[in-house]
Design a protein around this motif. Structure first.
Motif, PDB file in Angstrom:
ATOM      1  N   UNK A  14      26.679  30.606 133.884  1.00  0.00           N
ATOM      2  CA  UNK A  14      27.184  30.042 132.644  1.00  0.00           C
ATOM      3  C   UNK A  14      28.686  30.233 132.615  1.00  0.00           C
TER       4      UNK A  14
ATOM      5  N   UNK B 128      18.351  43.905 120.781  1.00  0.00           N
ATOM      6  CA  UNK B 128      19.468  43.053 120.360  1.00  0.00           C
ATOM      7  C   UNK B 128      19.674  43.009 118.865  1.00  0.00           C
TER       8      UNK B 128
ATOM      9  N   UNK C  37      27.297  38.147 120.563  1.00  0.00           N
ATOM     10  CA  UNK C  37      26.580  36.913 120.221  1.00  0.00           C
ATOM     11  C   UNK C  37      27.429  35.727 120.656  1.00  0.00           C
ATOM     12  N   UNK C  38      26.926  34.968 121.631  1.00  0.00           N
ATOM     13  CA  UNK C  38      27.684  33.808 122.099  1.00  0.00           C
ATOM     14  C   UNK C  38      27.448  32.614 121.184  1.00  0.00           C
TER      15      UNK C  38
ATOM     16  N   UNK D  18      19.596  31.858 134.322  1.00  0.00           N
ATOM     17  CA  UNK D  18      20.180  33.026 133.669  1.00  0.00           C
ATOM     18  C   UNK D  18      19.204  34.188 133.753  1.00  0.00           C
TER      19      UNK D  18
ATOM     20  N   UNK E 204      24.043  44.668 123.545  1.00  0.00           N
ATOM     21  CA  UNK E 204      23.050  44.204 122.570  1.00  0.00           C
ATOM     22  C   UNK E 204      23.630  43.215 121.569  1.00  0.00           C
TER      23      UNK E 204
ATOM     24  N   UNK F  25      17.516  28.978 124.921  1.00  0.00           N
ATOM     25  CA  UNK F  25      18.696  28.848 124.066  1.00  0.00           C
ATOM     26  C   UNK F  25      18.982  30.171 123.357  1.00  0.00           C
ATOM     27  N   UNK F  26      17.972  30.974 123.058  1.00  0.00           N
ATOM     28  CA  UNK F  26      18.240  32.305 122.500  1.00  0.00           C
ATOM     29  C   UNK F  26      18.829  33.230 123.576  1.00  0.00           C
ATOM     30  N   UNK F  27      18.294  33.131 124.776  1.00  0.00           N
ATOM     31  CA  UNK F  27      18.759  34.038 125.830  1.00  0.00           C
ATOM     32  C   UNK F  27      20.229  33.777 126.162  1.00  0.00           C
ATOM     33  N   UNK F  28      20.601  32.508 126.247  1.00  0.00           N
ATOM     34  CA  UNK F  28      21.985  32.171 126.621  1.00  0.00           C
ATOM     35  C   UNK F  28      22.983  32.689 125.594  1.00  0.00           C
ATOM     36  N   UNK F  29      22.546  32.853 124.358  1.00  0.00           N
ATOM     37  CA  UNK F  29      23.448  33.359 123.321  1.00  0.00           C
ATOM     38  C   UNK F  29      23.364  34.878 123.195  1.00  0.00           C
ATOM     39  N   UNK F  30      22.627  35.497 124.110  1.00  0.00           N
ATOM     40  CA  UNK F  30      22.489  36.955 124.136  1.00  0.00           C
ATOM     41  C   UNK F  30      21.779  37.492 122.894  1.00  0.00           C
ATOM     42  N   UNK F  31      20.831  36.729 122.344  1.00  0.00           N
ATOM     43  CA  UNK F  31      20.053  37.217 121.211  1.00  0.00           C
ATOM     44  C   UNK F  31      18.876  38.080 121.679  1.00  0.00           C
ATOM     45  N   UNK F  32      18.400  37.844 122.897  1.00  0.00           N
ATOM     46  CA  UNK F  32      17.133  38.454 123.319  1.00  0.00           C
ATOM     47  C   UNK F  32      17.183  38.895 124.784  1.00  0.00           C
ATOM     48  N   UNK F  33      16.238  39.732 125.154  1.00  0.00           N
ATOM     49  CA  UNK F  33      16.062  40.149 126.545  1.00  0.00           C
ATOM     50  C   UNK F  33      15.063  39.265 127.270  1.00  0.00           C
TER      51      UNK F  33
ATOM     52  N   UNK G 161      24.231  38.933 134.290  1.00  0.00           N
ATOM     53  CA  UNK G 161      23.219  38.312 133.436  1.00  0.00           C
ATOM     54  C   UNK G 161      23.438  36.815 133.287  1.00  0.00           C
ATOM     55  N   UNK G 162      24.681  36.407 133.098  1.00  0.00           N
ATOM     56  CA  UNK G 162      24.962  34.995 132.827  1.00  0.00           C
ATOM     57  C   UNK G 162      25.788  34.401 133.973  1.00  0.00           C
TER      58      UNK G 162
ATOM     59  N   UNK H  39      17.765  31.182 114.919  1.00  0.00           N
ATOM     60  CA  UNK H  39      17.721  32.630 115.146  1.00  0.00           C
ATOM     61  C   UNK H  39      17.522  33.373 113.836  1.00  0.00           C
TER      62      UNK H  39
END
Lengths: 412, 480
Positions: free
Chosen positions: B184, A49, B146-147, A39, B143, A100-108, B180-181, B223
């Motif tokens: 996935x 984010x 949230x997935x 990813x 930004x 796991x944070x990146x895949x959930x779009x929490x971070x760059x 980006x993904x 998180x």
């Protein structure tokens, strides 16, 4: 002691990392995960984010690998003599968290730093190992910022730059004497030596990429550094001078200022009076004046007051304009770009718009008002075809008229 | 054939757009209308679900039919690249007047080709504002999506997000998430339509409801922990956060539920931190007696809780020499006087030999309480930690401020740290003056207990060095 859970370690090691100001994820080489196995993408613009209630953006997973440290720097919460809870991640744990944070779009991406354990080289090896697993085993194409340790071997730091988008070394304090007093294990010359080597590597790698398309990138987002403001007695003029030397000598992308803030279990050597957060803001504003507005460091210093500090109630550009009123008012229809940039209240975008309009017609005050955020701030310093601030710049109480009124905070 | 031949005079035209973000469709219709010279006030642009125009004929099919066909010899329509870039963005705005505005500016552009450079023109400005709002919305989507991970029936993970954009940006921003993904499987559900990526192809779906998105993902707890830990309570700036993360986004951000409690607890947390270290705020004691009382009551570090008594310094204010040891030992604790045990006796011998009058000096310790561990029936000395020395430093500094010695002699590393605030090497620093912050000279040597732990030749050699250090101090005392 019972085994710490991943969550407990994350709490300790994120808490320990929060005094690093930088969270930038911008300005690196463009990449994306199309055609790859993992990813990640970076598209030039950084993305924040989330925002914490301290107003700072959360762009990267900013953590320490460990907060055990053999150094004893007084301003640092992780110093050897501090009484905080200690924890340690394995490189694999950091990798899993990041992904796991990146895949959930929490971070760059990841901003990884560490306390020094065993030796500088051992610690740096561990940091590089995290970046290696992310890039090589998981084909991670997000942003990585590695804090490098100036005491480590140049070869390991070089490895770090090959995996990371940005590397940074903190100069920590604006003066050498401050560093000797508050960070007895650190050495200003060693820090500068490491920054100099990094600069050389970055230039070298850029040059190679011009000649060979597949030459490896080295820290494409450049290097940055951080200075703590208010822990020693350096005034703003000294800090600005130091920052401008750093920009020119080491080609830094950014110098971050971190207003010294009370930390739990503080060392008794530190001043406990914290500097106003506004001081940090004024320093950033002066930084912008030098980088985008064509101010020379000594000109910013001229805006300072007698004690060498920038005024807190007004911004440094306004302070400069009030001191050098002979340059105003500026005619927006004739003045060169450099002078327009000196007008308080006119930003770089507003100046670009004025220049574009000027090619077609002459501006009235209403036109300027449409192009700027606040005409009230601009008005005393400009003239247009229908406006001239008669005697306004000569008024002794001009500063009082332009200083923002303090306002009481509301209950949240 | 002229353009006007196909246009009935005074007629109104209504253009029904097939989708609210269909820029290509608008562009084509706008081009045709311009070629027929239809002025902006004769055209209404209607989104799906939007209300019709009173002046135009009703129904999409009929009004479509009524649109004039451009003549073959009509001049081409021109627009600057700047206009196209802005218009493409502005068309995604949810303002119902946007297509009319774009057509008006396109109409004016035919007569004023460089209109877009006039940034002070109200209509140009408005387009820029619309485009800016859309760009911001898109940026916030990048930004704040949230997935949540859901396992599909075949076991593969599927990442699903629920997002509520302000403008019609979902289709336009699909590419960002695809790049980006790319590897996935993900879906973004919004009230304005959905997009789905399976790793190979993008699929568009109808508008969704919040309940279509899955709830809960254990990683959200991690998180939230991170979010709470990275927040620095000493720098609360709520308005800065709100300007970048307005409340309207909060309901879809897992971390946002923590914000109220973080803000509420921030001031208390900062106050506790400052209080824990806030001795600068305390008034300095005015007399040595106050210091003696103060250290007896001091509980700033754990050593004070061992059931021992505080041992105050001995000597008068104005003493020329201040001698600082590490901490009271077993005998000192019993006698409540500094340097009366074996190390004290050895010190006395050496001072006498060097010609220094102990009774004229001020003698104290870096740490005021005896730190020990039980070993059978004996209390065995334990070195104070750097933190404990730093904590007690406030008392030592208070003593120094009252006594105002001309010269300070530190015995051992702990004493040196108490005076300097940092750890130094005695072997490297001994035999010369180190200026303290106020200019007072500090001389460093070993602690006499070090000599007691040595034997034979080593002890003789160290004793000689110690004697030499004391002799140097005596000489220096005469000068300063």
């Amino acid at each position: 002691m019972a085994q710490q859970t991943l969550r407990q370690k994350l709490e300790i090691l994120a808490d320990a990392a929060k005094y690093d100001a930088s969270c930038a994820s911008s300005g690196t080489a463009r990449k994306n995960s199309l055609g790859g196995k993992g990813v990640g993408s970076t598209e030039g613009m950084g993305i924040c984010h989330a925002y914490a209630p301290d107003g700072r953006c959360i762009s990267l997973l900013k953590i320490l690998l460990t907060n055990h440290c053999i150094f004893d720097c007084h301003y640092c919460i992780n110093r050897k003599s501090s009484n905080v809870a200690r924890a340690r991640f394995t490189p694999q744990e950091v990798v899993d968290l990041t992904l796991s944070f990146y895949r959930r779009n929490y971070i760059e991406g990841l901003f990884l730093s560490s306390g020094i354990v065993k030796s500088a080289n051992h610690t740096m090896d561990q940091l590089v190992e995290v970046a290696r697993i992310l890039r090589e085993e998981h084909d991670f194409r997000g942003y990585i910022h590695l804090k490098t340790i100036p005491e480590a071997d140049a070869e390991i730091i070089h490895q770090a730059g090959l995996y990371a988008d940005r590397v940074s070394i903190n100069v920590e304090l604006p003066t050498d004497s401050g560093l000797t007093r508050l960070a007895p294990d650190k050495n200003a010359r060693q820090i500068e030596g490491a920054m100099g080597r990094t600069k050389a590597r970055i230039i070298e790698a850029k040059d190679e990429r011009k000649r060979f398309r597949n030459a490896p990138r080295f820290a494409p987002a450049g290097q940055s550094t951080q200075m703590i403001v208010g822990a020693d007695d350096a005034n703003d003029t000294a800090i600005i001078g130091r920052a401008s030397t750093l920009y020119t000598a080491f080609g830094l992308r950014r110098v971050y200022y971190s207003a010294f803030s009370p930390i739990p279990d503080a060392s008794a050597v530190l001043p406990l009076k914290r500097p106003p957060l506004l001081r940090e803001h004024r320093l950033y504003q002066s930084d912008w004046l030098m980088r985008f507005y064509g101010f020379a460091p000594q000109e910013v210093a001229q805006a300072a007051e007698a004690d060498g500090n920038l005024p807190l109630d007004i911004d440094p550009k306004l302070a400069w304009a009030l001191k050098f009123r002979e340059h105003f008012p500026v005619d927006v229809n004739r003045a060169p770009k450099e002078m327009l940039l000196r007008v308080p209240g006119l930003g770089t975008k507003a100046v670009a718009r004025i220049l574009a309009v000027r090619r077609h017609r002459r501006l009235r005050l209403d036109d300027v008002a449409r192009l700027t955020a606040s005409i009230a701030k601009v008005r005393p310093f400009v003239c247009t075809i229908d406006w001239r601030p008669t005697l306004l710049t000569d008024r002794a109480d001009l500063r009082g008229l332009l200083t923002p009124k303090s306002e009481q905070l509301e209950l949240f | 054939m002229t353009a006007m031949q196909n246009v009935s005079l005074g007629a109104h035209y209504a253009v029904h757009l097939p989708a609210p973000d269909d820029f290509a469709f608008w562009r084509e219709r706008a081009r045709g209308l311009l070629q027929c010279d239809v002025p902006p006030d004769r055209v209404s642009w209607i989104e799906p679900g939007g209300t019709g125009d009173l002046f135009a004929s009703e129904g999409p099919s009929r009004s479509e039919k009524r649109l004039p066909a451009p003549p073959a010899d009509a001049p081409p329509v021109r627009a600057s690249k700047r206009f196209l870039d802005l218009a493409r963005r502005a068309a995604q705005h949810s303002d119902p007047a946007r297509f009319g505005l774009l057509y008006r500016v396109l109409w004016r552009l035919q007569r004023q080709p460089r209109l877009m450079e006039d940034k002070a023109d109200p209509e140009v400005r408005r387009i820029e504002e619309l485009a800016k709002a859309v760009r911001r919305d898109a940026h916030k989507m990048h930004a704040f999506v949230r997935f949540r991970e859901v396992a599909e029936e075949d076991g593969t993970p599927h990442f699903i997000a629920w997002f509520e954009p302000d403008h019609h940006i979902v289709r336009a921003e699909a590419g960002f998430f695809m790049r980006r993904f790319a590897n996935m499987r993900w879906s973004i559900l919004t009230p304005r339509g959905s997009i789905h990526w399976d790793g190979e192809a993008m699929r568009e779906g109808p508008p969704a409801r919040r309940s279509d998105a899955s709830a809960g993902d254990p990683v959200e707890d991690l998180w939230r922990s991170y979010y709470a830990a990275i927040f620095n309570p000493a720098r609360l700036k709520v308005s800065a956060m709100l300007s970048e993360m307005p409340r309207k986004y909060w309901k879809n951000l897992p971390e946002a539920e923590l914000i109220p409690q973080l803000i509420a607890g921030a001031q208390a947390r900062e106050a506790a931190m400052v209080k824990a270290g806030a001795r600068e705020e305390r008034a300095r004691p005015a007399t040595l007696v106050e210091i003696a009382q103060g250290i007896a009551a001091c509980r700033d570090c754990p050593i004070a809780d061992c059931g021992t008594r505080a041992v105050a310094g001995e000597g008068a204010t104005g003493a020329a020499l201040m001698i600082v040891g590490e901490q009271p030992g077993d005998r000192e604790d019993v006698a409540a006087r500094p340097f009366v045990g074996p190390a004290g006796q050895l010190l006395d011998e050496h001072l006498q030999a060097a010609g220094i009058d102990r009774s004229a000096a001020y003698v104290t310790n870096a740490v005021k309480h005896f730190k020990f561990a039980w070993k059978g029936k004996h209390r065995v000395h334990q070195s104070p930690t750097a933190k404990e020395i730093d904590t007690c430093r406030w008392w030592l500094e208070s003593e120094r401020a009252l006594v105002r010695p001309r010269l300070v002699l530190a015995l051992g590393t702990s004493a040196a740290r108490g005076l300097l605030g940092r750890t130094v090497s005695v072997t490297r620093e001994r035999g010369r003056a180190i200026p303290l912050d106020d200019g007072t000279e500090l001389w460093v040597t070993v602690h006499p207990s070090y000599l007691l732990r040595l034997d034979g030749a080593a002890r003789d050699a160290q004793a000689a060095l110690f004697a030499a250090d004391l002799a140097a101090v005596r000489e220096r005392l005469r000068e300063v």
